[in-house]
Design an enzyme around this catalytic site. Structure first.
Site: not given
Length: 531
Positions: A205, A408, A404
Protein backbone atom coordinates in the site's frame (compact mmCIF):
# COMPACT_ATOMS: atom_id res chain seq x y z
CA UNK A 1 -15.84 0.52 16.76
CA UNK A 2 -15.30 3.02 13.93
CA UNK A 3 -18.98 3.80 13.59
CA UNK A 4 -20.49 6.78 15.36
CA UNK A 5 -22.87 5.74 18.16
CA UNK A 6 -25.39 8.54 17.62
CA UNK A 7 -26.46 11.03 14.93
CA UNK A 8 -27.81 14.58 15.15
CA UNK A 9 -30.94 14.52 12.95
CA UNK A 10 -33.55 17.11 11.95
CA UNK A 11 -36.99 15.90 13.05
CA UNK A 12 -40.16 18.05 12.95
CA UNK A 13 -38.19 21.30 12.68
CA UNK A 14 -35.98 20.48 15.67
CA UNK A 15 -32.50 18.88 15.92
CA UNK A 16 -32.47 15.71 18.02
CA UNK A 17 -29.67 13.26 18.85
CA UNK A 18 -30.76 9.67 18.23
CA UNK A 19 -29.03 6.24 18.25
CA UNK A 20 -27.46 5.30 14.92
CA UNK A 21 -29.82 2.35 14.36
CA UNK A 22 -32.81 4.76 14.33
CA UNK A 23 -31.41 6.80 11.41
CA UNK A 24 -33.31 6.11 8.18
CA UNK A 25 -32.71 6.89 4.50
CA UNK A 26 -33.79 10.45 3.68
CA UNK A 27 -33.03 11.88 7.14
CA UNK A 28 -31.03 15.13 7.23
CA UNK A 29 -28.02 14.75 9.57
CA UNK A 30 -25.96 17.64 11.01
CA UNK A 31 -22.19 17.16 11.47
CA UNK A 32 -20.09 19.55 13.58
CA UNK A 33 -16.27 20.05 13.42
CA UNK A 34 -14.30 17.10 14.84
CA UNK A 35 -17.24 14.67 14.67
CA UNK A 36 -17.49 11.40 12.76
CA UNK A 37 -19.88 11.23 9.82
CA UNK A 38 -22.46 8.70 11.12
CA UNK A 39 -23.69 7.14 7.83
CA UNK A 40 -23.34 7.55 4.06
CA UNK A 41 -25.08 10.51 2.42
CA UNK A 42 -24.99 13.61 0.21
CA UNK A 43 -24.20 17.13 1.48
CA UNK A 44 -27.19 19.51 1.24
CA UNK A 45 -25.83 22.51 3.19
CA UNK A 46 -22.47 23.86 4.40
CA UNK A 47 -18.90 22.89 3.51
CA UNK A 48 -15.90 21.31 5.21
CA UNK A 49 -12.79 19.16 4.81
CA UNK A 50 -13.31 15.48 5.66
CA UNK A 51 -10.54 12.99 6.53
CA UNK A 52 -11.35 9.95 4.34
CA UNK A 53 -8.09 8.08 4.97
CA UNK A 54 -10.01 5.09 6.38
CA UNK A 55 -11.60 4.58 2.94
CA UNK A 56 -9.06 5.86 0.41
CA UNK A 57 -5.88 5.61 2.50
CA UNK A 58 -5.03 9.15 1.40
CA UNK A 59 -3.86 11.49 4.21
CA UNK A 60 -5.02 14.81 2.76
CA UNK A 61 -8.60 15.69 3.88
CA UNK A 62 -11.06 16.13 1.01
CA UNK A 63 -13.13 19.29 0.41
CA UNK A 64 -16.88 18.67 0.70
CA UNK A 65 -19.55 21.08 -0.52
CA UNK A 66 -23.22 20.86 -1.50
CA UNK A 67 -23.81 17.75 -3.62
CA UNK A 68 -20.66 15.92 -2.44
CA UNK A 69 -20.87 12.33 -1.19
CA UNK A 70 -19.80 11.60 2.41
CA UNK A 71 -19.05 8.19 3.91
CA UNK A 72 -19.98 6.89 7.37
CA UNK A 73 -17.02 6.53 9.75
CA UNK A 74 -14.95 9.32 8.13
CA UNK A 75 -13.88 12.29 10.26
CA UNK A 76 -15.09 15.86 9.73
CA UNK A 77 -12.19 18.27 10.25
CA UNK A 78 -13.03 21.98 10.18
CA UNK A 79 -16.44 23.17 8.98
CA UNK A 80 -20.02 22.14 9.72
CA UNK A 81 -22.47 20.72 7.19
CA UNK A 82 -25.75 18.87 6.80
CA UNK A 83 -26.27 15.85 4.57
CA UNK A 84 -29.17 13.69 3.43
CA UNK A 85 -28.79 10.00 4.34
CA UNK A 86 -28.52 7.66 1.32
CA UNK A 87 -27.34 4.38 2.91
CA UNK A 88 -27.76 2.89 6.39
CA UNK A 89 -26.89 -0.37 8.17
CA UNK A 90 -25.39 -3.15 6.05
CA UNK A 91 -25.41 -0.99 2.90
CA UNK A 92 -22.85 1.57 4.11
CA UNK A 93 -19.29 1.50 2.75
CA UNK A 94 -17.87 0.67 6.19
CA UNK A 95 -20.25 -2.33 6.57
CA UNK A 96 -19.20 -3.54 3.10
CA UNK A 97 -15.50 -3.34 4.08
CA UNK A 98 -16.24 -5.42 7.20
CA UNK A 99 -18.04 -7.99 5.04
CA UNK A 100 -15.09 -8.12 2.59
CA UNK A 101 -12.69 -8.91 5.46
CA UNK A 102 -14.95 -11.71 6.71
CA UNK A 103 -15.22 -13.24 3.23
CA UNK A 104 -11.47 -13.07 2.62
CA UNK A 105 -10.73 -14.66 5.99
CA UNK A 106 -13.27 -17.41 5.31
CA UNK A 107 -11.68 -18.27 1.94
CA UNK A 108 -8.15 -18.67 3.30
CA UNK A 109 -7.11 -22.36 3.59
CA UNK A 110 -4.85 -23.51 6.45
CA UNK A 111 -1.36 -24.55 5.37
CA UNK A 112 -0.63 -28.25 5.77
CA UNK A 113 2.48 -28.68 7.90
CA UNK A 114 5.28 -30.70 6.27
CA UNK A 115 5.62 -32.96 9.29
CA UNK A 116 2.02 -34.19 8.90
CA UNK A 117 2.84 -35.61 5.47
CA UNK A 118 5.83 -37.51 6.88
CA UNK A 119 4.21 -38.85 10.05
CA UNK A 120 1.07 -39.91 8.17
CA UNK A 121 3.15 -42.67 6.56
CA UNK A 122 5.87 -43.01 9.18
CA UNK A 123 3.83 -44.19 12.19
CA UNK A 124 1.99 -47.04 10.38
CA UNK A 125 5.29 -48.05 8.73
CA UNK A 126 7.01 -48.32 12.14
CA UNK A 127 4.13 -50.35 13.57
CA UNK A 128 4.38 -52.68 10.56
CA UNK A 129 8.20 -52.89 10.97
CA UNK A 130 7.79 -53.84 14.65
CA UNK A 131 5.24 -56.55 13.81
CA UNK A 132 7.45 -57.87 10.98
CA UNK A 133 10.50 -57.89 13.33
CA UNK A 134 8.54 -59.87 15.91
CA UNK A 135 7.33 -62.43 13.32
CA UNK A 136 10.76 -62.87 11.65
CA UNK A 137 12.53 -63.42 15.02
CA UNK A 138 9.70 -65.67 16.22
CA UNK A 139 9.94 -67.88 13.10
CA UNK A 140 13.65 -67.74 12.21
CA UNK A 141 15.30 -66.56 15.44
CA UNK A 142 17.49 -68.67 17.79
CA UNK A 143 16.12 -69.99 21.05
CA UNK A 144 14.47 -68.49 23.07
CA UNK A 145 12.79 -67.10 19.92
CA UNK A 146 9.87 -65.41 21.75
CA UNK A 147 12.26 -63.42 23.99
CA UNK A 148 14.38 -62.28 21.05
CA UNK A 149 11.22 -61.40 19.09
CA UNK A 150 9.73 -59.32 21.94
CA UNK A 151 12.98 -57.47 22.82
CA UNK A 152 13.78 -56.54 19.20
CA UNK A 153 10.19 -55.52 18.39
CA UNK A 154 10.15 -53.27 21.49
CA UNK A 155 13.57 -51.84 20.49
CA UNK A 156 12.14 -50.95 17.07
CA UNK A 157 9.11 -49.21 18.65
CA UNK A 158 11.25 -47.28 21.15
CA UNK A 159 13.96 -46.11 18.75
CA UNK A 160 11.38 -45.10 16.16
CA UNK A 161 9.27 -43.10 18.63
CA UNK A 162 8.53 -40.01 16.51
CA UNK A 163 9.29 -37.49 19.29
CA UNK A 164 11.98 -35.81 17.21
CA UNK A 165 9.61 -35.55 14.26
CA UNK A 166 6.87 -34.18 16.47
CA UNK A 167 9.28 -31.58 17.90
CA UNK A 168 10.84 -30.62 14.54
CA UNK A 169 8.16 -28.10 13.50
CA UNK A 170 6.80 -26.58 16.76
CA UNK A 171 10.23 -25.97 18.31
CA UNK A 172 11.52 -24.19 15.21
CA UNK A 173 8.31 -22.12 14.99
CA UNK A 174 8.57 -21.19 18.69
CA UNK A 175 12.21 -20.14 18.44
CA UNK A 176 11.70 -18.48 15.03
CA UNK A 177 8.69 -16.42 16.14
CA UNK A 178 10.47 -15.49 19.37
CA UNK A 179 13.51 -14.27 17.45
CA UNK A 180 11.20 -12.41 15.06
CA UNK A 181 9.59 -10.56 18.00
CA UNK A 182 13.06 -9.45 19.12
CA UNK A 183 13.54 -8.03 15.62
CA UNK A 184 10.19 -6.20 15.73
CA UNK A 185 8.29 -8.72 13.55
CA UNK A 186 5.20 -10.22 15.18
CA UNK A 187 3.93 -13.45 13.60
CA UNK A 188 0.28 -13.67 14.65
CA UNK A 189 -0.07 -17.11 13.03
CA UNK A 190 2.62 -19.81 12.90
CA UNK A 191 1.50 -20.79 9.37
CA UNK A 192 2.66 -17.40 8.11
CA UNK A 193 6.27 -18.46 8.74
CA UNK A 194 5.85 -21.20 6.16
CA UNK A 195 3.74 -19.22 3.70
CA UNK A 196 6.07 -16.19 3.68
CA UNK A 197 8.97 -18.30 2.41
CA UNK A 198 7.11 -19.12 -0.82
CA UNK A 199 6.06 -15.53 -1.63
CA UNK A 200 7.21 -14.24 -5.03
CA UNK A 201 5.32 -10.89 -5.18
CA UNK A 202 5.25 -8.28 -2.41
CA UNK A 203 2.38 -5.81 -2.91
CA UNK A 204 2.62 -2.56 -0.93
CA UNK A 205 0.00 0.00 0.00
CA UNK A 206 1.32 3.52 -0.69
CA UNK A 207 0.02 5.81 2.04
CA UNK A 208 1.40 5.11 5.50
CA UNK A 209 3.42 2.13 4.22
CA UNK A 210 5.73 3.51 1.54
CA UNK A 211 5.06 7.05 2.75
CA UNK A 212 4.75 8.76 6.14
CA UNK A 213 0.96 9.01 5.84
CA UNK A 214 0.64 12.75 6.51
CA UNK A 215 1.21 15.79 4.26
CA UNK A 216 4.45 17.71 4.84
CA UNK A 217 6.29 20.57 3.19
CA UNK A 218 8.71 18.61 0.99
CA UNK A 219 10.18 21.36 -1.20
CA UNK A 220 10.68 25.13 -1.05
CA UNK A 221 13.02 26.51 -3.72
CA UNK A 222 13.58 30.29 -3.21
CA UNK A 223 14.28 32.63 -6.13
CA UNK A 224 17.46 34.71 -6.30
CA UNK A 225 17.40 37.44 -3.67
CA UNK A 226 15.13 35.52 -1.27
CA UNK A 227 16.13 33.41 1.73
CA UNK A 228 14.46 30.07 2.58
CA UNK A 229 13.39 31.03 6.13
CA UNK A 230 12.28 34.50 5.01
CA UNK A 231 9.90 33.07 2.38
CA UNK A 232 8.67 30.26 4.67
CA UNK A 233 7.88 32.67 7.53
CA UNK A 234 5.87 35.01 5.26
CA UNK A 235 4.00 32.19 3.45
CA UNK A 236 3.25 30.34 6.72
CA UNK A 237 1.91 33.58 8.26
CA UNK A 238 -0.56 33.91 5.38
CA UNK A 239 -1.51 30.21 5.58
CA UNK A 240 -2.45 30.49 9.27
CA UNK A 241 -5.67 32.09 7.99
CA UNK A 242 -6.44 29.15 5.69
CA UNK A 243 -8.12 25.91 6.78
CA UNK A 244 -6.72 23.94 3.81
CA UNK A 245 -4.62 20.85 4.78
CA UNK A 246 -1.74 22.11 2.59
CA UNK A 247 -1.76 25.31 4.67
CA UNK A 248 -1.50 23.22 7.87
CA UNK A 249 1.59 21.44 6.50
CA UNK A 250 3.30 24.77 5.64
CA UNK A 251 2.52 26.24 9.09
CA UNK A 252 3.81 23.03 10.74
CA UNK A 253 7.09 23.29 8.75
CA UNK A 254 7.58 26.87 9.99
CA UNK A 255 6.92 25.68 13.54
CA UNK A 256 9.58 22.96 13.23
CA UNK A 257 12.13 25.63 12.21
CA UNK A 258 10.93 27.79 15.14
CA UNK A 259 10.15 30.75 12.87
CA UNK A 260 8.20 33.71 14.26
CA UNK A 261 5.01 34.37 12.26
CA UNK A 262 4.01 38.03 11.97
CA UNK A 263 0.37 39.25 12.14
CA UNK A 264 -1.65 39.08 8.92
CA UNK A 265 -3.84 41.81 7.43
CA UNK A 266 -6.19 41.90 4.44
CA UNK A 267 -6.38 38.14 3.91
CA UNK A 268 -8.23 37.29 0.71
CA UNK A 269 -8.84 33.87 -0.87
CA UNK A 270 -9.57 33.41 -4.58
CA UNK A 271 -11.20 29.93 -5.01
CA UNK A 272 -9.27 27.73 -7.45
CA UNK A 273 -6.35 30.17 -7.61
CA UNK A 274 -4.77 31.04 -4.27
CA UNK A 275 -4.60 33.51 -1.38
CA UNK A 276 -3.15 36.99 -0.80
CA UNK A 277 -2.47 38.98 2.38
CA UNK A 278 -0.23 41.65 3.86
CA UNK A 279 2.39 40.51 6.40
CA UNK A 280 4.53 43.14 8.17
CA UNK A 281 3.78 45.58 5.34
CA UNK A 282 4.78 43.10 2.62
CA UNK A 283 2.27 41.78 0.07
CA UNK A 284 2.33 37.98 -0.11
CA UNK A 285 0.51 35.84 -2.68
CA UNK A 286 0.47 32.02 -2.66
CA UNK A 287 -1.20 29.82 -5.27
CA UNK A 288 -1.09 27.80 -8.47
CA UNK A 289 0.79 28.82 -11.63
CA UNK A 290 -2.44 30.28 -13.11
CA UNK A 291 -2.67 32.60 -10.07
CA UNK A 292 0.84 33.90 -10.72
CA UNK A 293 -0.02 34.42 -14.42
CA UNK A 294 -3.13 36.33 -13.33
CA UNK A 295 -0.87 38.55 -11.18
CA UNK A 296 1.32 39.18 -14.24
CA UNK A 297 4.27 37.05 -13.06
CA UNK A 298 6.27 34.69 -15.29
CA UNK A 299 6.81 31.26 -13.64
CA UNK A 300 9.06 29.95 -16.46
CA UNK A 301 12.19 30.60 -14.35
CA UNK A 302 11.03 27.81 -12.07
CA UNK A 303 10.28 25.42 -14.95
CA UNK A 304 13.12 22.91 -14.17
CA UNK A 305 12.10 22.76 -10.49
CA UNK A 306 8.41 22.40 -11.41
CA UNK A 307 9.20 19.58 -13.87
CA UNK A 308 11.22 17.77 -11.21
CA UNK A 309 8.34 18.09 -8.73
CA UNK A 310 5.90 16.83 -11.36
CA UNK A 311 8.08 13.76 -12.01
CA UNK A 312 7.99 13.06 -8.26
CA UNK A 313 4.18 13.20 -8.29
CA UNK A 314 3.96 16.56 -6.50
CA UNK A 315 1.86 19.59 -7.48
CA UNK A 316 3.93 22.81 -7.31
CA UNK A 317 2.60 26.02 -5.70
CA UNK A 318 4.21 29.42 -6.13
CA UNK A 319 4.79 32.31 -3.73
CA UNK A 320 5.12 35.98 -4.74
CA UNK A 321 6.36 38.70 -2.37
CA UNK A 322 5.91 42.41 -3.13
CA UNK A 323 5.06 41.62 -6.76
CA UNK A 324 8.16 39.44 -7.33
CA UNK A 325 8.17 35.65 -7.78
CA UNK A 326 9.80 34.39 -4.57
CA UNK A 327 9.65 30.58 -4.48
CA UNK A 328 8.17 27.32 -5.75
CA UNK A 329 6.67 25.17 -3.00
CA UNK A 330 5.45 21.56 -2.82
CA UNK A 331 3.46 19.81 -0.11
CA UNK A 332 3.15 16.05 -0.40
CA UNK A 333 3.04 12.83 1.58
CA UNK A 334 6.81 12.16 1.71
CA UNK A 335 8.42 8.76 1.13
CA UNK A 336 9.76 7.21 4.36
CA UNK A 337 13.56 7.45 4.55
CA UNK A 338 13.85 3.66 4.86
CA UNK A 339 11.57 2.79 1.90
CA UNK A 340 14.13 2.86 -1.00
CA UNK A 341 16.54 0.64 0.95
CA UNK A 342 13.72 -1.80 1.80
CA UNK A 343 12.62 -2.10 -1.85
CA UNK A 344 16.22 -2.70 -2.99
CA UNK A 345 16.49 -5.47 -0.39
CA UNK A 346 13.24 -7.10 -1.61
CA UNK A 347 14.59 -7.04 -5.18
CA UNK A 348 17.83 -8.58 -3.90
CA UNK A 349 15.78 -11.50 -2.54
CA UNK A 350 14.48 -12.04 -6.09
CA UNK A 351 11.00 -10.74 -5.32
CA UNK A 352 8.77 -8.62 -7.56
CA UNK A 353 7.50 -5.44 -5.85
CA UNK A 354 4.04 -4.03 -6.65
CA UNK A 355 2.18 -0.98 -5.35
CA UNK A 356 -1.58 -0.81 -4.77
CA UNK A 357 -3.01 2.61 -3.94
CA UNK A 358 -6.14 4.73 -3.98
CA UNK A 359 -4.00 7.61 -5.27
CA UNK A 360 -4.31 8.98 -8.81
CA UNK A 361 -2.44 7.21 -11.61
CA UNK A 362 0.03 10.05 -12.34
CA UNK A 363 1.20 10.35 -8.73
CA UNK A 364 1.39 6.56 -8.33
CA UNK A 365 3.43 6.18 -11.54
CA UNK A 366 5.83 8.94 -10.44
CA UNK A 367 6.44 7.28 -7.07
CA UNK A 368 6.87 3.87 -8.73
CA UNK A 369 9.53 5.32 -11.06
CA UNK A 370 11.29 6.99 -8.16
CA UNK A 371 11.42 3.79 -6.07
CA UNK A 372 11.94 1.20 -8.83
CA UNK A 373 8.59 -0.54 -8.21
CA UNK A 374 7.75 -3.19 -10.83
CA UNK A 375 3.94 -2.99 -11.05
CA UNK A 376 1.33 -0.39 -10.08
CA UNK A 377 -2.42 -0.60 -9.45
CA UNK A 378 -3.74 2.95 -8.91
CA UNK A 379 -7.10 4.57 -8.08
CA UNK A 380 -8.42 1.45 -6.35
CA UNK A 381 -10.90 1.22 -3.46
CA UNK A 382 -10.90 -1.63 -0.88
CA UNK A 383 -12.61 -4.20 -3.13
CA UNK A 384 -10.27 -3.12 -5.95
CA UNK A 385 -7.24 -3.99 -3.81
CA UNK A 386 -8.55 -7.55 -3.40
CA UNK A 387 -9.09 -7.78 -7.19
CA UNK A 388 -5.54 -6.46 -7.80
CA UNK A 389 -4.11 -9.16 -5.52
CA UNK A 390 -6.04 -11.83 -7.43
CA UNK A 391 -4.56 -10.47 -10.68
CA UNK A 392 -1.01 -10.68 -9.28
CA UNK A 393 -1.76 -14.26 -8.23
CA UNK A 394 -3.07 -15.26 -11.69
CA UNK A 395 0.14 -17.02 -12.79
CA UNK A 396 0.36 -19.11 -9.64
CA UNK A 397 2.46 -16.52 -7.80
CA UNK A 398 2.11 -16.32 -4.02
CA UNK A 399 1.46 -12.74 -2.90
CA UNK A 400 2.26 -10.90 0.34
CA UNK A 401 0.45 -7.61 0.95
CA UNK A 402 1.75 -4.86 3.25
CA UNK A 403 -0.68 -2.18 4.48
CA UNK A 404 -1.70 -0.12 7.50
CA UNK A 405 -5.19 1.36 7.06
CA UNK A 406 -8.72 0.12 7.57
CA UNK A 407 -9.08 0.25 3.80
CA UNK A 408 -6.25 -2.33 3.58
CA UNK A 409 -7.94 -4.89 5.85
CA UNK A 410 -9.72 -6.89 3.09
CA UNK A 411 -6.49 -7.12 1.07
CA UNK A 412 -4.48 -8.13 4.17
CA UNK A 413 -6.94 -10.95 4.78
CA UNK A 414 -7.09 -12.02 1.11
CA UNK A 415 -3.32 -12.16 0.50
CA UNK A 416 -1.37 -15.40 0.97
CA UNK A 417 0.40 -13.49 3.74
CA UNK A 418 -0.84 -10.15 5.09
CA UNK A 419 1.72 -7.90 6.81
CA UNK A 420 0.40 -4.91 8.76
CA UNK A 421 2.44 -1.87 9.75
CA UNK A 422 2.30 -1.79 13.57
CA UNK A 423 1.65 1.95 13.64
CA UNK A 424 -1.51 1.37 11.62
CA UNK A 425 -5.08 0.72 12.71
CA UNK A 426 -6.25 -2.11 14.97
CA UNK A 427 -8.50 -3.41 12.18
CA UNK A 428 -5.52 -3.78 9.81
CA UNK A 429 -3.45 -5.50 12.51
CA UNK A 430 -6.32 -7.90 13.29
CA UNK A 431 -6.69 -8.86 9.61
CA UNK A 432 -2.96 -9.50 9.10
CA UNK A 433 -0.84 -12.63 9.63
CA UNK A 434 2.30 -10.64 10.45
CA UNK A 435 2.70 -7.25 12.17
CA UNK A 436 5.79 -5.05 11.66
CA UNK A 437 5.96 -3.45 15.10
CA UNK A 438 8.25 -0.55 14.19
CA UNK A 439 6.29 0.55 11.13
CA UNK A 440 9.55 0.14 9.16
CA UNK A 441 9.20 -1.48 5.73
CA UNK A 442 12.64 -3.07 6.13
CA UNK A 443 10.90 -5.45 8.54
CA UNK A 444 9.33 -7.17 5.49
CA UNK A 445 12.79 -8.23 4.29
CA UNK A 446 13.70 -9.44 7.78
CA UNK A 447 10.41 -11.36 8.08
CA UNK A 448 10.97 -13.13 4.73
CA UNK A 449 14.62 -13.92 5.55
CA UNK A 450 13.59 -15.30 8.97
CA UNK A 451 10.82 -17.34 7.34
CA UNK A 452 13.37 -18.88 4.96
CA UNK A 453 15.77 -19.62 7.84
CA UNK A 454 12.99 -21.19 9.95
CA UNK A 455 11.71 -23.48 7.17
CA UNK A 456 15.32 -24.46 6.40
CA UNK A 457 15.72 -25.30 10.09
CA UNK A 458 12.51 -27.38 10.12
CA UNK A 459 13.70 -29.32 7.04
CA UNK A 460 17.04 -30.01 8.74
CA UNK A 461 15.22 -31.28 11.83
CA UNK A 462 12.93 -33.51 9.77
CA UNK A 463 15.83 -34.81 7.67
CA UNK A 464 17.94 -35.78 10.68
CA UNK A 465 14.98 -37.21 12.59
CA UNK A 466 14.02 -39.28 9.55
CA UNK A 467 17.62 -40.22 8.64
CA UNK A 468 18.28 -41.32 12.24
CA UNK A 469 15.22 -43.59 12.08
CA UNK A 470 16.12 -44.91 8.65
CA UNK A 471 19.59 -45.94 9.90
CA UNK A 472 18.74 -47.22 13.41
CA UNK A 473 15.42 -49.01 12.84
CA UNK A 474 17.17 -51.81 10.86
CA UNK A 475 19.83 -52.02 13.62
CA UNK A 476 17.11 -52.26 16.30
CA UNK A 477 15.36 -54.92 14.20
CA UNK A 478 18.57 -57.00 14.29
CA UNK A 479 19.87 -56.47 10.74
CA UNK A 480 23.51 -56.68 12.03
CA UNK A 481 22.97 -59.92 14.03
CA UNK A 482 23.83 -62.31 11.14
CA UNK A 483 27.06 -60.35 10.47
CA UNK A 484 28.56 -59.79 13.94
CA UNK A 485 25.92 -60.98 16.43
CA UNK A 486 25.07 -57.38 17.46
CA UNK A 487 21.64 -56.50 18.88
CA UNK A 488 20.44 -53.10 20.16
CA UNK A 489 19.14 -53.19 23.73
CA UNK A 490 15.86 -51.30 24.33
CA UNK A 491 17.78 -49.32 26.99
CA UNK A 492 20.23 -48.00 24.38
CA UNK A 493 17.33 -47.50 21.96
CA UNK A 494 15.63 -45.25 24.57
CA UNK A 495 18.88 -43.26 25.04
CA UNK A 496 19.31 -42.86 21.27
CA UNK A 497 15.67 -41.76 20.95
CA UNK A 498 16.18 -39.10 23.66
CA UNK A 499 19.38 -37.92 21.96
CA UNK A 500 17.52 -37.42 18.68
CA UNK A 501 15.05 -35.13 20.46
CA UNK A 502 17.90 -33.20 22.10
CA UNK A 503 19.56 -32.82 18.68
CA UNK A 504 16.36 -31.40 17.17
CA UNK A 505 15.92 -28.96 20.09
CA UNK A 506 19.55 -27.87 19.82
CA UNK A 507 19.24 -27.29 16.08
CA UNK A 508 16.03 -25.27 16.57
CA UNK A 509 17.74 -23.09 19.20
CA UNK A 510 20.33 -22.08 16.59
CA UNK A 511 17.63 -19.78 15.21
CA UNK A 512 18.14 -17.54 18.25
CA UNK A 513 21.43 -16.52 16.62
CA UNK A 514 19.67 -15.48 13.38
CA UNK A 515 21.03 -12.15 12.15
CA UNK A 516 18.57 -9.85 10.38
CA UNK A 517 19.76 -8.80 6.91
CA UNK A 518 18.51 -5.25 7.61
CA UNK A 519 19.20 -3.51 10.90
CA UNK A 520 16.22 -1.63 12.36
CA UNK A 521 16.26 0.61 15.42
CA UNK A 522 14.97 -1.36 18.38
CA UNK A 523 11.52 -0.29 19.50
CA UNK A 524 9.89 -0.72 22.88
CA UNK A 525 6.52 0.48 21.70
CA UNK A 526 3.67 -1.81 20.84
CA UNK A 527 1.21 -1.30 18.00
CA UNK A 528 -0.91 1.77 18.59
CA UNK A 529 -4.30 2.99 17.54
CA UNK A 530 -4.79 5.58 14.85
CA UNK A 531 -3.88 6.01 11.22
Amino acid sequence: GLQAKTARVERNGATVEIPLEQVTTGDVVLVRPGEKVPVDGQVVEGASYVDESMITGEPVPVSKGVGAEVVGGTLNKTGAFSFRVTQVGANTVLAQIIRLVEEAQGSKLPIQAMVDKVTMWFVPAVMAAAVLTFLVWLVFGPSPALTFALVNAVAVLIIACPCAMGLATPTSIMVGTGRAAELGVLFRKGEALQALRDVSVVALDKTGTLTKGRPELTDLVPADGFAYDEVLALVAAVETRSEHPIAEAIVAAAGQRELTLAPVEGFEATPGYGVTATVSGRTVAVGADRFMTRLGLDVSTFLPAAQRLGEEGKSPLYAAIDGRLAAVIAVADPIKDTTPEAIRALHALGLKVAMITGDNAATAAAIARQLGIDEVAAEVLPDGKVAALKKFRANGARVAFVGDGINDAPALAEADVGLAIGTGTDVAIEAADVVLMSGDLRGVTNAIALSQATIRNIKQNLFWAFAYNAVLIPVAAGALYPLNGMLLSPIFAAAAMALSSIFVLGNALRLKRFRAPMRIEATASSPVNGH
